[in-house]
Design an enzyme around this catalytic site. Sequence first.
Site, mmCIF file in Angstrom:
data_model
loop_
_atom_site.group_PDB
_atom_site.id
_atom_site.type_symbol
_atom_site.label_atom_id
_atom_site.label_comp_id
_atom_site.label_asym_id
_atom_site.label_seq_id
_atom_site.Cartn_x
_atom_site.Cartn_y
_atom_site.Cartn_z
ATOM 1 N N HIS A 1 1.734 3.846 0.944
ATOM 2 C CA HIS A 1 1.786 2.387 0.703
ATOM 3 C C HIS A 1 2.414 2.111 -0.665
ATOM 4 O O HIS A 1 3.326 1.296 -0.784
ATOM 5 C CB HIS A 1 0.379 1.788 0.766
ATOM 6 N N ASP B 1 33.441 -9.282 -7.950
ATOM 7 C CA ASP B 1 32.539 -8.377 -7.217
ATOM 8 C C ASP B 1 31.888 -7.476 -8.248
ATOM 9 O O ASP B 1 32.064 -7.655 -9.453
ATOM 10 C CB ASP B 1 33.331 -7.541 -6.180
ATOM 11 N N TRP C 1 0.471 7.838 -5.568
ATOM 12 C CA TRP C 1 1.917 7.712 -5.820
ATOM 13 C C TRP C 1 2.333 8.479 -7.082
ATOM 14 O O TRP C 1 3.498 8.760 -7.283
ATOM 15 C CB TRP C 1 2.332 6.243 -5.921
ATOM 16 N N SER D 1 19.984 6.694 -5.827
ATOM 17 C CA SER D 1 20.385 5.329 -5.483
ATOM 18 C C SER D 1 20.189 4.397 -6.680
ATOM 19 O O SER D 1 21.063 3.596 -7.016
ATOM 20 C CB SER D 1 19.562 4.846 -4.293
ATOM 21 N N SER D 2 19.037 4.540 -7.343
ATOM 22 C CA SER D 2 18.759 3.657 -8.485
ATOM 23 C C SER D 2 19.716 3.914 -9.639
ATOM 24 O O SER D 2 20.159 2.977 -10.305
ATOM 25 C CB SER D 2 17.331 3.875 -8.991
ATOM 26 N N HIS E 1 5.496 4.279 -16.887
ATOM 27 C CA HIS E 1 5.266 2.999 -17.549
ATOM 28 C C HIS E 1 6.522 2.140 -17.639
ATOM 29 O O HIS E 1 6.479 0.963 -17.293
ATOM 30 C CB HIS E 1 4.555 3.127 -18.888
ATOM 31 N N GLU F 1 8.734 2.181 -15.551
ATOM 32 C CA GLU F 1 8.900 1.747 -14.154
ATOM 33 C C GLU F 1 8.204 0.402 -13.913
ATOM 34 O O GLU F 1 8.711 -0.454 -13.191
ATOM 35 C CB GLU F 1 8.346 2.831 -13.220
ATOM 36 N N TYR G 1 7.918 -1.983 -15.957
ATOM 37 C CA TYR G 1 8.781 -3.047 -16.490
ATOM 38 C C TYR G 1 10.078 -3.144 -15.721
ATOM 39 O O TYR G 1 10.700 -4.205 -15.668
ATOM 40 C CB TYR G 1 8.993 -2.851 -17.992
ATOM 41 N N SER H 1 12.894 -17.346 -15.186
ATOM 42 C CA SER H 1 13.574 -18.001 -16.304
ATOM 43 C C SER H 1 14.760 -18.840 -15.813
ATOM 44 O O SER H 1 15.273 -19.692 -16.541
ATOM 45 C CB SER H 1 14.080 -16.964 -17.317
ATOM 46 N N HIS I 1 -1.437 5.707 -22.228
ATOM 47 C CA HIS I 1 -2.602 4.834 -21.959
ATOM 48 C C HIS I 1 -3.038 4.935 -20.491
ATOM 49 O O HIS I 1 -4.091 4.442 -20.138
ATOM 50 C CB HIS I 1 -2.348 3.378 -22.384
ATOM 51 N N HIS I 2 -2.195 5.564 -19.660
ATOM 52 C CA HIS I 2 -2.592 5.790 -18.262
ATOM 53 C C HIS I 2 -3.490 7.006 -18.119
ATOM 54 O O HIS I 2 -3.978 7.279 -17.032
ATOM 55 C CB HIS I 2 -1.349 5.991 -17.389
ATOM 56 N N THR J 1 5.424 -10.218 -24.624
ATOM 57 C CA THR J 1 5.050 -10.854 -23.356
ATOM 58 C C THR J 1 4.523 -12.254 -23.617
ATOM 59 O O THR J 1 4.838 -13.206 -22.887
ATOM 60 C CB THR J 1 3.979 -10.011 -22.621
ATOM 61 N N LYS K 1 7.266 -14.692 -24.120
ATOM 62 C CA LYS K 1 7.864 -15.144 -22.864
ATOM 63 C C LYS K 1 7.007 -16.216 -22.204
ATOM 64 O O LYS K 1 7.520 -17.251 -21.772
ATOM 65 C CB LYS K 1 8.012 -13.959 -21.903
ATOM 66 N N ARG L 1 -11.446 4.074 -6.982
ATOM 67 C CA ARG L 1 -10.298 3.812 -6.112
ATOM 68 C C ARG L 1 -10.005 5.064 -5.283
ATOM 69 O O ARG L 1 -10.516 6.144 -5.571
ATOM 70 C CB ARG L 1 -9.086 3.432 -6.964
#
Lengths: 38, 524
Positions: free
Chosen positions: B75, B104, B140, B167-168, B251, B253, B255, B266, B300-301, B326, B329, B448
């Site tokens: 998932h 293009d 994941w 691809s990315s 991390h 990722e 953002y 925006s 921090h993870h 943040t 923003k 979890r």
Amino acid sequence: MTVMTVNQAQRTGVRRTVTVLVLFVVVVFAWSIAKYLL
Amino acid sequence: MTSTVADHHHDEVPKGITRWLFTTNHKDIGTLYLWFAFIMFLVGGAMSLIIRTELFQPGLQIVNPHFFNQMTTVHALVMVFGAVMPGFVGFANWQIPMMIGAPDMALPRMNNWSFWLLPFAAALLIISLFVPGGGPAAGWTLYPPLTIQGGMGVDFTIFTVHLLGMSSILGSINIIATILNMRAPGMTLMKMPLFVWTWLITAFLLLAAIPVFAGAVTMLLTDRHFGTAFFDPAGGGDPVLFQHIFWFFGHPEVYILILPAFGVISQVIPTFARKPLFGYTSMVFASAGIAFLSFIVWAHHMYTVGMPLSGELFFMYATMLIAIPTGVKIFNWLATMWQGSMTFETPMLYAIACVALFTVGGLTGLTMSITPADFQYHDTYYIVAHFHYTIFAGSVLGMFAGTYYWLPKWTGYMYDERLGKWHFWLTIIGFNLTFFPQHFLGLAGMPRRIPDYALQFTEFNMVSTVGSFIMGFAQLILLLVVVKAIRGSGARATSEVWDNPEGLEWTLPSPPPYHTFATAPEVK
């Protein structure tokens, strides 16, 4: 039929940008493994 | 000097399946990305409903624990790499050339390749569920030792990650090359729409983060099959090393997933507040600041793995710093709305919900940055609630805002506003019912990624499951809205669509011709 215009400066710029970025990616990938082997 | 490219581009629109297989047109490729992302969104959503059905009541009812673990893992992988990332690349493909006045993308053939890697990668990941041993079941994050011990499905996943990463990377190179080289005369960097800016920053993040992840899973592969022991303690390796490398990618990722959404809203908020964006320059620097900080907060993870106190303090303070850009923003979006002549069409509703609910996710993130507190929250449902308030409320609601905002431009027809509002309210109600109670479950200690739980967690889990079904089935309304707009059942959209929107894309007819800006516009 002509629809897309690209000037020479843009072509050169794209080539340079791609070269730099590809080199960067290869170096980061290689280093992310190599640093644990050296 | 201007040269003319006439070899592959014709004014008439190609027909049939070959149009989609061989297209080099940014709008076609954008459409392919968006449909792919939507299909993956439904696939990943279906998996989440399996998870929530199992968790409706305590005990094991629907699936066995191993399959449950596969569902939580796949998932997340499907949603992150199959739905959100490709979705925003779809937006980038459609919008960036039109927003900067380019004909293009800079590398149209590579653009086609970047897209067509995706269906094969997704197929590999889905097939992994059916191979002996089942799909990946380690979460994941693909942590060893579980992924070293896992079956063939882990190899499928590693190859999937390599393909998606390729691809990315190709897509990011294309986006950077386009933005830096293909802007119309007068479109200086500081005149670019915020959506283009956030994508430029996101593309750099991808280029710096994805190769590191590719390196990590390559080492995982060699640990599994080629006798190395990077992460295997039996051979002198260290599983915690994988966590460090993973989160150095993981991390940023986060953002990568959220910055394009910030770009979308925006664009949306100024249009419906009928005011220019407040603090454009600070928005650009705040985005860049968030991107920089994202590379120095990864641990921090993983506070609970055992780190020196100085390390914990560094990562705690660095993480808290993210609240500053943040906050800038969020302040700017509120200031843009302040005293504006606001109207609340569906894109604006989604943009406001995105700001409000993402702020909830940001605040819970701040609570988790505090190391001793995180020892309590770690691996509980509080984390699940937190990241869905950032990734769903931030990224996906931002994507919905963008879809409704640009759909009339893309299709040439207005969408059904009434259905759009139904979609909005059911999604928001369902989302909050699903994830808000999970804060309480987590604080009360529910772990979890476990298919069973203690009796006292039952009521909140039931609410959460009911909410997830409301949210899940509400997405079929979005499908209906999009199909209706494509079939032209609404009013014809004007070129501006909205009330005086800013940006070059609104100078084009709706829908824009197959090829746009053959002659570069002059930007004043």
